[in-house]
Design a protein around this motif. Sequence first.
Motif, PDB file in Angstrom:
ATOM      1  N   GLY B  69      13.159  11.003  -4.660  1.00 54.54           N
ATOM      2  CA  GLY B  69      12.406  12.272  -4.284  1.00 54.54           C
ATOM      3  C   GLY B  69      12.475  12.650  -2.780  1.00 54.54           C
ATOM      4  N   VAL B 152       0.085   5.524   0.021  1.00 57.39           N
ATOM      5  CA  VAL B 152      -1.565   5.769  -0.101  1.00 57.39           C
ATOM      6  C   VAL B 152      -1.811   6.810   0.822  1.00 57.39           C
ATOM      7  N   GLN B 158      -7.073  17.320   2.537  1.00 56.69           N
ATOM      8  CA  GLN B 158      -5.617  17.630   3.084  1.00 56.69           C
ATOM      9  C   GLN B 158      -5.881  18.550   4.454  1.00 56.69           C
TER      10      GLN B 158
ATOM     11  N   GLU C  83      -5.446   7.979   9.826  1.00 54.76           N
ATOM     12  CA  GLU C  83      -6.267   9.100   9.238  1.00 54.76           C
ATOM     13  C   GLU C  83      -6.045  10.047  10.485  1.00 54.76           C
ATOM     14  N   TYR C 112      -0.339   2.872   3.982  1.00 51.99           N
ATOM     15  CA  TYR C 112      -1.231   4.115   4.123  1.00 51.99           C
ATOM     16  C   TYR C 112      -0.534   5.248   5.145  1.00 51.99           C
ATOM     17  N   VAL C 113      -0.512   6.328   4.460  1.00 52.10           N
ATOM     18  CA  VAL C 113      -0.022   7.536   5.276  1.00 52.10           C
ATOM     19  C   VAL C 113      -1.066   8.277   5.480  1.00 52.10           C
ATOM     20  N   PRO C 115      -2.924  11.855   6.212  1.00 56.67           N
ATOM     21  CA  PRO C 115      -3.334  13.013   5.378  1.00 56.67           C
ATOM     22  C   PRO C 115      -2.213  14.201   5.564  1.00 56.67           C
ATOM     23  N   GLY C 116      -1.866  14.762   4.543  1.00 56.13           N
ATOM     24  CA  GLY C 116      -0.947  16.018   4.568  1.00 56.13           C
ATOM     25  C   GLY C 116       0.606  15.710   4.737  1.00 56.13           C
ATOM     26  N   TYR C 120       7.781  13.792  -0.300  1.00 58.02           N
ATOM     27  CA  TYR C 120       9.096  13.175  -0.114  1.00 58.02           C
ATOM     28  C   TYR C 120       9.090  12.300   1.071  1.00 58.02           C
ATOM     29  N   LEU C 121       8.275  12.558   1.988  1.00 55.03           N
ATOM     30  CA  LEU C 121       8.204  11.546   3.506  1.00 55.03           C
ATOM     31  C   LEU C 121       7.361  10.429   2.846  1.00 55.03           C
ATOM     32  N   GLN C 122       6.466  10.448   1.977  1.00 52.17           N
ATOM     33  CA  GLN C 122       5.566   9.572   1.652  1.00 52.17           C
ATOM     34  C   GLN C 122       6.710   8.313   0.938  1.00 52.17           C
ATOM     35  N   GLU C 123       7.484   8.953  -0.064  1.00 57.92           N
ATOM     36  CA  GLU C 123       8.499   8.318  -0.580  1.00 57.92           C
ATOM     37  C   GLU C 123       9.473   7.329   0.259  1.00 57.92           C
ATOM     38  N   LEU C 125       9.096   6.793   3.442  1.00 60.10           N
ATOM     39  CA  LEU C 125       8.280   5.817   4.178  1.00 60.10           C
ATOM     40  C   LEU C 125       8.242   4.357   3.609  1.00 60.10           C
TER      41      LEU C 125
END
Lengths: 287, 356, 352
Positions: B69, B152, B158, C83, C112-113, C115-116, C120-123, C125
Amino acid sequence: MAQPAIVAEDLTYRYGDLTAVDHISFQVEEGEIIGMLGPNGAGKTTTVMMLTGQIRPAEGRARVLGMDIVKETKQIQRHIGVTFETTNLYEQLNAVENLQLFARLYGVRADIRDLLEKVGLAGREKERVANYSKGMKQRLMVARAMLHNPRILFLDEPTHGLDPVSSRTIHTLIQEAAERGTAVFLTTHDMMEADKLCHRVAFINQGKIVALDTPAALKLRYGKRALRVEVEAPDGRVTTHEIPLDGSDGIQELAMLAQRGRILTVHSEEATLEDIFIQLTGRGLVG
Amino acid sequence: MSLQRIVVLLGKEARLNATNVFFAYSIAMPIVLSLLVGLVFGDIFSGMPRLGIYAEGETELLGLLDAKGSLQVRVYESPDVLRGDVRRGAVQVGLILPAGFDQALRRGEVTRIHALRWGEASLRDLALIETAVADVMVELAGIPTPVQVEAVPLGKVQVASWSQRFLPLLVIMAVLLGGLLVPATSLITEKQSRTLVAVTTTPTTLLEVYASKVLLGLLIGLFTGWATLFLNNAFGGQAALLLGVLGLGALAASLLGALLGTLSKDMDTFIAVVKGLGLLLWGPGILALIPQVPEWVARIFPTYYIVDPVLQISQRGAGFSELAGELAILLALVGTLLLALVHIVERRKEKMALAE
Amino acid sequence: MIATLIAKDLKLYARNRLYSFLTVFALLAYIGIYFLVPASTNEELSIGLALEVPQEHPLVQYVVRFMEPQLFTSREALLASVEEGEVTAGLVITREVLARLQQGQAVNLPLYVTPGTPSYLQEALADVVAVAINDLVSPGGGRMRLIEETEEVLGPDLMGASLSMRQRLLPMLVMFVLLIEAFGMATLINQEVVTDTVRALLVTPLRTSQFIAGKALLSVGLAITQVLILLVATGQIVTAPLQLLVLILLGGLFMTGVAFLIAAIARDYMGVFTWGLVFVLPMMLPGLTVAFPGMASAWMEWIPSFFLVDGLHRALNFQVSWGELSGNLVSLLGISLLLLALGGTLLRRRFQ
């Protein structure tokens, strides 16, 4: 002798298969008011458009002030003034701004205030034209056409649908212009207006000129004159009689009626231009 | 009032206004703006790195990358087309994989690949592409990966994205422009062409004419409001409640439009009035763009009571009871506008009767 | 005469409140949008690392050397920093994690990423961290040893200094200003036809060519003024003033040609609106592809406005030489003259 203001020979225009103007020929002298009389779609506006250089004739030729309408359009347009059958003023500008714009295009210094006075718009000259009534707009269009003292005025239905005051103002302006030597080419389907204003009228129907002469001559040639007499018989019965004045002895007939009873009223009757138009074309001027 | 006549008039209004530029404007504007905000601030073009692949033979790498993704993957039929797309930045990296790539990888042989890099690509995107490709290559080569990493996200709330911040303004514009412009401009046009007098000399009453115009404004406002929420993926789950609140908002806008249309002498005056009212109308939307401004400031503006309930329902799933206060104010607003309009229509009727 | 016409049109423009309002509003909106979008690109993916184990441990040293993380003394400090968005993502290495890694056992690491962060960027990273650590701990050696990569750079190499969204957006905004102006000009000409004022003008000594020239001059002048305001307000005019001026002038001519075409084809106001969309929307595409290169496609380079947008993009963002820009300028001039000739001829026919 001065050259004619307009000379048209076999002027013709076609919209596709439809011949709107069909080989018409005529001549207009300086200082003359000529009225083109005909119903809607007869070819009046198309004729004006050709003579003012807006469209090119399909056949024939015409000279305006001695210049060819096809080859010397722009030279001609310096000396003519035109009003259109629909209002086409800059409605977001005021009257002065509208006239100033056209004065600059003609390259003249016009006395705009005086002109506005003449057309009865003094005092309203700073208002946007959008707020004007139809009559005021039409008067402003006439003022615009006369701004540069043109040698010919083409006025397309200048008083159509106007109130009597506006019509009268425009009629006066036309007559004054003609007195100064301006030739006026007027289209209208108002026979009263033509009768009152025009030195000559041309009847145009389906693109053809069917008659062209002074109103009086037309009436003389085509109209019938008569006397309408109301007579009261000794038994009190009232009868109406028509005595033709052309080709009969009217006085004798009148004397005979006087012997039969008491003459109550005598009216002379004359044909109108509309009657003559109907007689010549089989249709009315309106529609 | 005859419902049948109102429906007939509504049909006429819809047909006539279909060629009204304000009609097109009021419908197109919020939709175009939604797309533009989406474009500029993110939802449509998320900033996801783009990879192009031309494989000379069969490879499972494509399927594995596609399943990820974190990348947009495009497959090319020719290396020249891939090269062209890398040159213009359509993809930031292009990989040309030789035939038998998978087999060589599985055998543990050193494999040569050719990478095309768009010069303008950011380091960040290049790093993301590289690691994503590395990850699937490791998987394809069957190399053990003892470490699994799971992201996480921190924080309960948000941070509002720019598209979210723009949403209130878009909703206000959609409902107001849709509801307000058409009744107002059509009334002005009728007034100028004096067709209103012609209609009211039939059994139709002036109130019925107004009702049909207000109804058309309501329908347009409802549609544009709905379309804006839909385009911004903000429709939420409570369709009936949302439609009801949107309808009330559109009704308020439409009534205001009819009022302004009646009171404005001509189109120029109307536009000047709308410009003058601008801040009052768009206020809550503009304030939502500036998170530093406290929320109570927005409550001063009447349009707040249209947009806030809509967003509460669509974005935060609020129910009727939570919104009762705000909806009562909105209803009062609609009532006031309605009374004002009826009063003015009655006065106009008298004037028209006197003129006759 | 032409000056008289232009003065009249400017007056009418100013009197048309809707248009003057929209023009000023749009210009302010463009300037606003420019300053709203980020001025710089976030080239970095900063990763924070909180160590609950000695930093001297060889594995830890590998991780630190490879990922160059920002080190934190405690888990709490790291989480607070993530955060707040000071670092993009954060990783905690506990004693237990280290022990399992040493023994080659499977480990599930939370990353830990902020907020917001988009999904796609979470994955992505998570991939970055997983690939890095797996490379280090994998007994067979990572994929680094399997691939030999040759790299070829296409276009100007901006490695580490890529263009910001603002820089990408500006050519598109200039294009928008020009095309919206084309809309306005087409409407103004159409209005003269619909209200029949053009007939009143053309029965005076004014020639059709003068009428068209007046409109063209006004149109180019308005377009140039607006684009200049935009470029001055954004401060970007200084990047390549001469090249930009030439491009804007050609852009003005191009846009006038488009306006003439729309005005010649459209019968009425709605026609201008419809034909305007037909012409203007495709013309906007090349501008969009500069701002969002992911949309770019070979066929878009055939859209006439491409030469303008591409020229603006290169002049504004790459400080290209006149030689490098000449292709764009010649093509744009050619297309503009063609459009002007075609639009002008059609308009002339319409008036006669």
